[in-house]
Structures are given as C-alpha cells and as structure tokens.
Design a protein around this motif. Structure first.
Motif, PDB file in Angstrom:
ATOM      1  N   PRO A 107       0.811  -1.225   0.000  1.00  0.00           N
ATOM      2  CA  PRO A 107       0.000   0.000   0.000  1.00  0.00           C
ATOM      3  C   PRO A 107       0.844   1.275   0.000  1.00  0.00           C
ATOM      4  O   PRO A 107       0.444   2.289  -0.595  1.00  0.00           O
ATOM      5  N   GLU A 108       2.006   1.252   0.651  1.00  0.00           N
ATOM      6  CA  GLU A 108       2.867   2.438   0.677  1.00  0.00           C
ATOM      7  C   GLU A 108       3.266   2.851  -0.735  1.00  0.00           C
ATOM      8  O   GLU A 108       3.326   4.044  -1.059  1.00  0.00           O
ATOM      9  N   TYR A 109       3.532   1.869  -1.595  1.00  0.00           N
ATOM     10  CA  TYR A 109       3.908   2.188  -2.980  1.00  0.00           C
ATOM     11  C   TYR A 109       2.778   2.942  -3.689  1.00  0.00           C
ATOM     12  O   TYR A 109       3.038   3.857  -4.488  1.00  0.00           O
ATOM     13  N   ARG A 113       2.694   6.375  -5.893  1.00  0.00           N
ATOM     14  CA  ARG A 113       2.240   6.359  -7.288  1.00  0.00           C
ATOM     15  C   ARG A 113       0.954   7.144  -7.495  1.00  0.00           C
ATOM     16  O   ARG A 113       0.791   7.809  -8.533  1.00  0.00           O
ATOM     17  N   TYR A 114       0.042   7.106  -6.526  1.00  0.00           N
ATOM     18  CA  TYR A 114      -1.254   7.789  -6.671  1.00  0.00           C
ATOM     19  C   TYR A 114      -1.447   8.833  -5.578  1.00  0.00           C
ATOM     20  O   TYR A 114      -1.103   9.982  -5.749  1.00  0.00           O
ATOM     21  N   ALA A 411      -0.513  -2.639 -12.246  1.00  0.00           N
ATOM     22  CA  ALA A 411      -0.100  -2.899 -13.622  1.00  0.00           C
ATOM     23  C   ALA A 411      -0.373  -1.706 -14.537  1.00  0.00           C
ATOM     24  O   ALA A 411       0.506  -1.285 -15.309  1.00  0.00           O
ATOM     25  N   VAL A 412      -1.595  -1.159 -14.466  1.00  0.00           N
ATOM     26  CA  VAL A 412      -1.916  -0.007 -15.311  1.00  0.00           C
ATOM     27  C   VAL A 412      -1.083   1.194 -14.890  1.00  0.00           C
ATOM     28  O   VAL A 412      -0.655   2.000 -15.724  1.00  0.00           O
ATOM     29  N   GLY A 413      -0.818   1.302 -13.583  1.00  0.00           N
ATOM     30  CA  GLY A 413       0.054   2.384 -13.113  1.00  0.00           C
ATOM     31  C   GLY A 413       1.454   2.301 -13.682  1.00  0.00           C
ATOM     32  O   GLY A 413       2.089   3.318 -13.950  1.00  0.00           O
ATOM     33  N   PHE A 414       1.940   1.079 -13.886  1.00  0.00           N
ATOM     34  CA  PHE A 414       3.248   0.889 -14.523  1.00  0.00           C
ATOM     35  C   PHE A 414       3.178   1.215 -16.014  1.00  0.00           C
ATOM     36  O   PHE A 414       4.064   1.863 -16.561  1.00  0.00           O
ATOM     37  N   GLU A 473       2.513  15.360 -15.828  1.00  0.00           N
ATOM     38  CA  GLU A 473       3.778  14.644 -15.922  1.00  0.00           C
ATOM     39  C   GLU A 473       3.766  13.505 -14.916  1.00  0.00           C
ATOM     40  O   GLU A 473       3.069  13.565 -13.902  1.00  0.00           O
ATOM     41  N   PRO A 474       4.501  12.420 -15.190  1.00  0.00           N
ATOM     42  CA  PRO A 474       4.503  11.267 -14.284  1.00  0.00           C
ATOM     43  C   PRO A 474       4.962  11.665 -12.883  1.00  0.00           C
ATOM     44  O   PRO A 474       5.784  12.572 -12.715  1.00  0.00           O
ATOM     45  N   ARG A 475       4.434  10.957 -11.876  1.00  0.00           N
ATOM     46  CA  ARG A 475       4.809  11.240 -10.494  1.00  0.00           C
ATOM     47  C   ARG A 475       6.245  10.780 -10.228  1.00  0.00           C
ATOM     48  O   ARG A 475       6.702   9.785 -10.781  1.00  0.00           O
TER      49      ARG A 475
END
Length: 510
Positions: A107-109, A113-114, A411-414, A473-475
């Motif tokens: 969850p920390e990741y 990412r979000y 996966a979609v986040g990657f 832009e990407p995080r």
C-alpha cells in the motif's frame, strides 16, 4: 494415529530448536525496519526458503491435495507452476521498482504512485482479507489435519497452532519468521517427498500409479470443466498469480528485506524453482489417496491427512507431525506479521500517530499480531460450513474481491505513467463491487473467469479516466541510492531455467 514417546520428543525438540533459533537471530532488532523488514539484510537462500514456507501450508496439504483427489487431478498443480513463471516475471518487473523505492508495504507504494487514499484503501482491504480469510483458512485447515491424523480436538488444535505462531512472531518480527521458515520450509518439503515415496509404494510403484490414475494426469482440462478449464491458463489464473507473487504483502515482504536487488531477485527465483516440487510432494499424493481409499468429493479434503494416518510408520510420525504443524505455523506467522506491518505502517503510523517513535511502532506491531491471532482463532471453525466448497476454493474465491483491482492499480500504473490518482482509487473501489455483482448474478461461472472480467472492468475504467484527465507529468518516486539498479546476467539465466522446468512439466503431462 498413536504417537509414541519418541514421536512426541521429536515434535517438541523440533519446535524448541525453531523457536530458540528464531528468537536468538532476532534478538538485536530495535527499530521498525528491524522488526518489519529484518533490517533489510536477508540473503537470497533465506528469502527463497521462507517464501516457500509461507506459501505452502495445510491450505495446500489439505486444499490442493483435496482438489487433486477430486476430478481436477494433476491440473491443480497449475497454480504452483504458473506461480513459478509469475514470480520470475515479478523478479524482473515489479521487484526492482519496489526495492528502489525503499518501501515497507505494498500500500505504501500506491501512495507514492497515486495518493494517500489509494494507500489507505488497499491497506484496509488487505488487512480484512488477511485476518478473515487467509489466517482463518490456514488455522482451520491446520486444525482439521491435526484432528484427522492425531485426534486432537479441532478448536484446541487451532488455538495450539495460533499460540506457537504468535510466540515467536510477536517477539522477533520478520527476522524471527524467516529463520523459523528455514527449518519449517525444509521439513515440509522433505516430509512431502517422504509421503510421496510411501504412497507410491502402497499403490504398486510408479507404474501402478500411472495405470490407476491415467485419467487424472493431465494439466490441460476441457473447456467445460467446472474448476479449471484450459482457458483460465491463458486468462483468469494470471490475476491471482500476479497478485499473490508480486503484490501480496506476506510473500513480497521477504523480498523487500533483501540486502541487494540481486539477492532479492535470486531469492524469489529460487522459490519459483522449489515450487516445481509441489506437484510431487502434495498433488500426486492426494491423487493416490483417492485411489487407495475411494474418498469421493465430500471427503476429498481428508486425502492427505488419511494418507499420513495410514502410511506413516512409528518413528516417522513425530517428524510428520512437526512437518505439518510447521507448514501451518510458518504460513500463519507470515500472514500475522504482514497484517501487523500493514496496519502499523499504513494505518496507525500514517493516520493515527504520525509522530510515533521506533519503540512505539514495534510495540504496536506486537500488539496487533496478538490481536489478529485471537480474532483468526475465533473465526476459523466457521470454515467447516460445506457451503464454502472446500478450503482451497474458499480462499481463492474471497480473495477475488480485491485481487483484480489491486493488480489493475499496479499494472496499469506501470504501463500508463500519466494515470492519475483517481484512476488507482477507482480500480481499488470498483473491484469488490464488480466481483460481488458477478458472484451474486453469475455464481455458476468459474471464479477465475469472474476475476478476469473484474480486472478488465477496472483496467478499462482506469484507461478512460487517464484519457480524460491524465497527469501533466509522471509522479516522481522515491529512490534508495544504496541499492544496485541493474539485473546481473546470472539472474536472467536462473529465471530462464525455472520457466524451462515449468514448460517441460506441461509438455510431459499435457
């Protein structure tokens, strides 16, 4: 089964060594990193054996062997074999990103990412599933096994298992769990192979087994099969595989504790190689049990326990008792430690007491471990209800509520670096709703097909949200500068060897 005094001595001696060594090895841990991630100092061989010990429990000894005794047969091995492929893929994709970020939990990741909402949602959903599904299932199946083989009262067996697991997990955290797993993982694999040898001897050797069970030695089942039709190998099965091997805290936590990227990658690949033994140590004995005792579908979950009860001679019973109990306790301790890690770091420290010091966080982790043990022990006997359809199906069915959304969020986040926070949060919230609706309206569908549809719905929703409101832009993700970032050539060779072993098994038992 009657235990002689020397069987009892072997059992007690085994756990005295396990608990003693695990407490000794974890005695110097003082910080949350020491307690939850073993000081980020685990070696590849310890990671690999610990993953196997965490993964293989009576969930497999009872549930997977029971599926083998039913009409699923050897095809149920596809879970472990595709898992071997999945964990190799994870080693080269998700794991480098996780180690570079220096995270404690999955969850920390998602917060990096979000946003914090995504972290909180995944933490709550994961903790609920761990305590109410995975821990309770392991406790119930372990208690049932000890009850069937040794005549222990079911509830007493459940509390005995919970007490032993809580004893060293509460004190020493992940390092204690990993060192205990070294003994318990080795013992359960050896015990499974000993059972295979005795079972083959009872049925007339390899030729006697293949003649009696030829119709069950197929990895590919018809498209209309009620449990594992061949199409799920190309679709739905990969959702729980990637969730379990790459995003499931109690498996991945060992990799997050690796000294280096190479140690982490080799550890999970080593685990994938050891998983190739599971069809021989668990599934084939389950098939033989049905051939020997004619169990039928209603008693299939008793396949492995009956095999042990009938075939294990005096002198080996204490060893098998230790192997079975160790399998349960190693998995349970891993789940308890991971549930406590998530609730401490992702919920308590993040939202309740952000200023908590290191001793406070360790104390919170210990308290939560004890609390989760008690709750799981109280819930476990309810799984005996026949409507749950057996241990193995129960755990896969109910994890289906969260796994498709979690896999989609990662996966979609990657794949879509500009996917916004709303996309990740939507996937996590949409998953239990879609899967619950499918479970209610289309309960006759194979649950893996329902998982695939749910994953597709979550991914499509994320893609639409990203198309409408992409990030500018990407995080930026956090980066640990003290860890290598390139994969060594030898790691690739090890991964290819594991995948080749899986391919050979499918070709032989097509």
């Amino acid at each position: 089964m009657q235990l002689h005094w020397y069987d009892v001595a072997v059992f007690l001696g085994f756990f005295a060594v396990v608990i003693g060594v695990s407490l000794f090895k974890s005695r110097k841990g003082k910080t949350s990193e020491d307690y939850f991630l073993a000081g980020r100092n685990l070696s590849w061989w310890l990671i690999g054996v610990s993953i196997v010990a965490a993964n293989i429990s009576t969930e497999q000894f009872v549930g997977m062997a029971g599926q083998g005794a039913r009409d699923v047969g050897l095809a149920v091995s596809a879970w472990q074999l595709t898992g071997s492929v999945g964990i190799v893929i994870v080693a080269f994709t998700f794991l480098p990103a996780f180690l570079r970020a220096g995270i404690y939990t999955m969850p920390e990741y998602l917060e990096y990412r979000y946003n914090s909402a995504a972290r909180g949602i995944m933490a709550v959903l994961t903790a609920i599933i761990y305590v109410s599904v995975t821990c309770t299932t392991v406790l119930y199946s372990g208690g049932l096994t000890l009850n069937t083989i040794f005549g222990l009262d079911l509830r007493a067996a459940i509390w005995l298992i919970g007490a032993i697991a809580a004893a060293y997990t509460t004190w020493g955290g992940l390092k204690a769990v990993a060192w205990a797993d070294l003994f318990q993982g080795t013992t359960l694999l050896v015990g499974g192979l000993v059972t295979l040898a005795l079972a083959l001897s009872a049925i007339g050797g390899v030729s006697g087994f293949t003649e009696a069970s030829a119709d069950r030695l197929h990895m590919i089942l018809p498209a209309d099969h009620s449990e594992l039709p061949w199409r799920v190998l190309l679709g739905g099965m990969w959702i729980p595989i990637f969730y379990y091997c790459g995003l499931n805290q109690f498996i991945v936590q060992r990799s997050l504790a690796a000294k280096t990227l190479r140690q982490g990658q080799m550890g999970v690949i080593f685990a994938g190689g050891l998983w190739l033994l599971i069809p021989f140590a668990i599934v084939i004995p389950g098939i033989i049990a049905d051939q020997l005792y004619g169990l039928g579908p209603n008693k299939a979950d008793q396949a492995y326990p009956l095999l042990i009860k009938s075939l294990i001679p005096p002198g080996l019973r204490g060893f098998m008792f230790a192997a079975i109990a160790g399998a349960v306790i190693s998995s349970l301790s891993s789940m308890l430690n991971s549930a406590a890690t998530i609730c401490t770091m992702d919920l308590y420290h993040r939202y309740v007491n952000p200023r908590a010091g290191q001793p406070h966080l360790v104390a919170a982790g210990r308290g939560l471990t004890l609390l989760f043990t008690i709750v799981a022990c109280l819930l476990a006997p309810a799984i005996a209800d026949p409507r749950f359809g057996g241990v193995f199906r129960f755990i896969q069915e109910f994890q289906g509520y969260i796994s498709p959304g979690i896999v989609a969020a990662f996966a979609v986040g990657f794949l879509l670096p500009r996917a916004p926070a709303a996309a990740g949060v939507t996937a996590l919230l949409l998953s239990p709703l879609v899967y619950g609706l499918l479970h209610w309206k289309l309960g006759h569908w194979v649950y893996l097909d329902r998982m695939l549809v749910t994953f597709g719905a979550c991914s499509a929703a994320m893609a639409v949200i990203t198309a409408i409101r992409p990030l500018s832009e990407p995080r930026t993700m956090p980066v640990r500068h003290d860890i290598e970032t390139r994969t060594a050539p030898g790691v690739y060779l090890a991964g290819v060897a594991v995948i080749a072993g899986v391919a050979a098994f499918f070709i032989i038992f097509w």
